[in-house]
Design a protein around this motif. Structure first.
Motif, PDB file in Angstrom:
ATOM      1  N   PHE A 162       0.832  -1.198   0.000  1.00  0.00           N
ATOM      2  CA  PHE A 162       0.000   0.000   0.000  1.00  0.00           C
ATOM      3  C   PHE A 162       0.873   1.258   0.000  1.00  0.00           C
ATOM      4  O   PHE A 162       0.647   2.193  -0.783  1.00  0.00           O
ATOM      5  N   ALA A 166       0.106   2.868  -3.566  1.00  0.00           N
ATOM      6  CA  ALA A 166      -1.059   3.757  -3.480  1.00  0.00           C
ATOM      7  C   ALA A 166      -0.592   5.213  -3.439  1.00  0.00           C
ATOM      8  O   ALA A 166       0.318   5.545  -2.681  1.00  0.00           O
ATOM      9  N   TYR A 171      -4.714   8.368   0.360  1.00  0.00           N
ATOM     10  CA  TYR A 171      -4.602   7.841   1.722  1.00  0.00           C
ATOM     11  C   TYR A 171      -5.878   8.105   2.526  1.00  0.00           C
ATOM     12  O   TYR A 171      -6.334   7.255   3.298  1.00  0.00           O
ATOM     13  N   TYR A 174      -8.631   5.599   1.567  1.00  0.00           N
ATOM     14  CA  TYR A 174      -8.400   4.286   2.182  1.00  0.00           C
ATOM     15  C   TYR A 174      -8.722   4.324   3.678  1.00  0.00           C
ATOM     16  O   TYR A 174      -9.329   3.396   4.224  1.00  0.00           O
ATOM     17  N   ILE A 191     -11.457  -2.155  -1.093  1.00  0.00           N
ATOM     18  CA  ILE A 191     -10.067  -1.921  -0.701  1.00  0.00           C
ATOM     19  C   ILE A 191      -9.127  -2.767  -1.548  1.00  0.00           C
ATOM     20  O   ILE A 191      -8.102  -2.281  -2.058  1.00  0.00           O
ATOM     21  N   ASN A 194      -9.144  -1.520  -5.228  1.00  0.00           N
ATOM     22  CA  ASN A 194      -8.441  -0.241  -5.301  1.00  0.00           C
ATOM     23  C   ASN A 194      -6.933  -0.440  -5.204  1.00  0.00           C
ATOM     24  O   ASN A 194      -6.159   0.215  -5.913  1.00  0.00           O
ATOM     25  N   LEU A 195      -6.516  -1.356  -4.317  1.00  0.00           N
ATOM     26  CA  LEU A 195      -5.082  -1.621  -4.181  1.00  0.00           C
ATOM     27  C   LEU A 195      -4.527  -2.238  -5.465  1.00  0.00           C
ATOM     28  O   LEU A 195      -3.428  -1.863  -5.917  1.00  0.00           O
TER      29      LEU A 195
END
Length: 431
Positions: A162, A166, A171, A174, A191, A194-195
């Motif tokens: 992450f 990311a 941030y 998340y 999550i 998205n990662l």
């Protein structure tokens, strides 16, 4: 190549549902995508037993229908070096390639920029140490989702991944998901996807491969288990409040995230192909999904002998590798003779390949404390509820029509192509 090419797998998404959300004012980037480029329908297998996404995606990757590629199980592709996939074909043309979570795909590449396999296929990842550790952690997290197990090493690897991939600007998003929205049904899938998407975009910007792919499965999972809660579902089924509150729409939750991913990918100024493989239609019955907590522990209670290894697959499926044909036949006989005591329903279905068995936990009803099962007429001395975890209630079921978008063209929903033609159109873009 005239333009770099990206394949985005939006597994099993129902574009008609997305269009209904667009009509209600949601999903502006999907709306723009559909208005500017349209989409074609793809047709796949007609045999219901072949309507599994891991079969259709092999057809997309290889240009062969099931009767040609014969890949029936998730993970079977790992030993099929005879099948040339999109990435190998591109690499053979001198193109640089990358892939994040391609479904039922084998990493047989000589020098990929990056390759993270899906969580269920036993093929090696390629990339730096952080990416390899992230790949293994994602696989562990996905395969242990039903019983909420996440080891410390996997947690550390996920955090490192992450922090590396990311963007800082996300941030807060998340954090919002992990702290304030964690109890919402779609949050874990959001999550993870998205990662995966952030990892893909980060690696793409760094390496800019000529052909690359990103596969997202969270939307399929959410449709499959929470479609009845959708604002645009108009059927008669309803999920229980304990399962999903009536005011929550998990499908819209994850589609909102996908809408942003569509925006980011379209901003890379590439030729983008979007494909779904299949789509889902509403289920019409009340069906529960269960998963074994510890496959080996349960099989020892049967007892099943001659097992070399057990590999969990998606949801309620698992693979048993055996010592020989005799062991396979005996285990198949045992598992096929296991029924519930209360309603005499079958617990497992088994596909016997001689050296291995693909097993699915098919019992469709609720499993409460004290649940008894039997082998033939002989009760097993155990409480089956202690050996399984509830996964979900089935809301969506597979349909052989899928969807395909090429951002270099304008298509119409009235157009239909065979799913293997998606492969042809992508390969043609390599020239």
């Amino acid at each position: 190549m005239k333009q770099k090419v990206i394949l985005i797998g939006l597994n099993e998404l129902n574009f008609e549902l997305i269009e209904k959300y667009c009509e209600k004012g949601y999903l502006p980037n999907f709306k723009s995508l559909f208005l500017n480029h349209g989409y074609k329908q793809t047709s796949s297998e007609t045999d219901h037993n072949l309507l599994e996404p891991w079969i259709q995606w092999v057809s997309i990757h290889t240009g062969k229908m099931y009767d040609e590629h014969q890949v029936f199980r998730l993970g079977d592709i790992a030993n099929r070096t005879d099948l040339k996939q999109l990435w190998e074909i591109a690499e053979g043309k001198g193109l640089r390639v990358g892939a994040i979570s391609p479904f039922n795909a084998r990493n047989n590449l000589k020098n990929p920029e990056f390759f993270v396999p899906d969580p269920w296929t036993q093929t090696p990842p390629s990339g730096n140490n952080t990416l390899i550790s992230l790949s293994k952690a994602i696989s562990f997290a996905v395969n242990n989702n039903a019983n909420n197990r996440l080891g410390i090493n996997s947690a550390i690897a996920l955090l490192k991944g992450f922090l590396k991939f990311a963007p800082v600007k996300k941030y807060f998003d998340y954090t919002r998901l992990a702290i304030f929205n964690l109890k919402r049904k779609a949050t874990k899938a959001i999550i993870l996807d998205n990662l995966l998407a952030d990892t893909f975009i980060s690696l793409w910007k760094k390496n800019q491969p000529d052909f690359s792919s990103l596969f997202l499965n969270g939307g399929a999972h959410i449709q499959h288990h929470y479609m009845f809660n959708s604002k645009v579902y108009n059927g008669n089924q309803k999920n229980p409040e304990w399962y999903c509150p009536s005011g929550e729409d998990p499908l819209l939750d994850i589609l909102n995230e996908y809408d942003q991913i569509v925006k980011e990918v379209m901003g890379l100024d590439c030729r983008v192909f979007f494909a779904t493989g299949l789509h889902q239609k509403p289920h019409t019955e009340n069906t529960f999904y269960w998963r074994l907590n510890d496959h080996v522990a349960f099989l020892n209670k049967v007892p099943a002998k001659g097992i070399k290894s057990v590999v969990p697959r998606m949801s309620r499926d698992f693979l048993i590798v055996v010592t020989d044909q005799a062991a396979a036949n005996e285990i198949e006989k045992q598992l096929n003779s296991i029924y519930s005591v209360s309603d005499n329903q079958k617990i497992f279905s088994v596909d016997n390949r001689g050296g291995s068995l693909f097993v699915e936990l098919v019992y469709p009803n609720d499993i409460k404390s004290g649940f008894s099962i039997k082998i033939g007429n002989k009760p097993l001395e155990l409480d089956f509820s202690e050996y399984v975890s509830f996964v979900a209630i089935k809301n969506g079921e597979h349909h052989n029509i899928g969807y395909f978008i090429d951002t270099l063209k304008k298509s119409s929903a009235s157009e239909e192509i065979r799913i293997k033609q998606v492969f042809t159109e992508i390969v043609d873009s390599f020239n």
